[in-house]
Write a protein that holds these residues in place. Sequence first.
Motif: not given
Length: 231
Positions: A55-60
Amino acid sequence: YTILTAEHGKIEGWAQGVRKPQSKLVAHLQPLYLCDFMFARGRRFDRIAQLRIVNRFTELWEDLEKLSKAVYAASLIDLVVRPGTKEHTIFELFLSALTLLAKGSGSVEMVFSLKLLKETGFTPQLYHCVVCKHPVQGLSKPFDAIRGGVLCNDCFMSGAEHAFLVSSLTIEALEMILTSPLTSLEMPELIAQELTQIARAMVSAHFGEEPKARFFMDFLVKEPLAMTAGV
């Protein structure tokens, strides 16, 4: 690299040749990425042999305020967790915090810091004086982060220069935070401010400092228009 793992706690690893342009690892070794790692044991440090991004946590990364809160949470982990400490609950707590922050939930970083303090052994005394052990009553209660909890009026008046007053509702909210799973809570602004004061005072009292990432996070929260793009 400093890596928080589910099975082995906080560990340090090195990536051979990662600074070379053709390195296959460099694009994957980014802050706040959730990855599956494969390590090769070394004498001093484990070598990162392979990894797979989960998970890259793109939203962050698309929201600077969210990112600043996530970096603050990571900095707290690095400050309070010693290398080799095997605490699966801390890994799960941090993962939950990143997931909630990515969704845009408010006050997560404050709730996270309070629960992290509990998980590392610093649960405050909330209803009995931390000095004389007598029950503490009243609509407002003195809180002493250095001593680790609330004070009765007598102990407060006898000399507690570091203590500050918080409302009884804040103490009740703090108890709920410490005994419930990590979640985003809706609360009055005054209670949120007092809980933030408690969290920061306890971090400073028990660990001697707060992460420098806090100041950048505070700047973004207080001055959201100051980061508008320009040329």
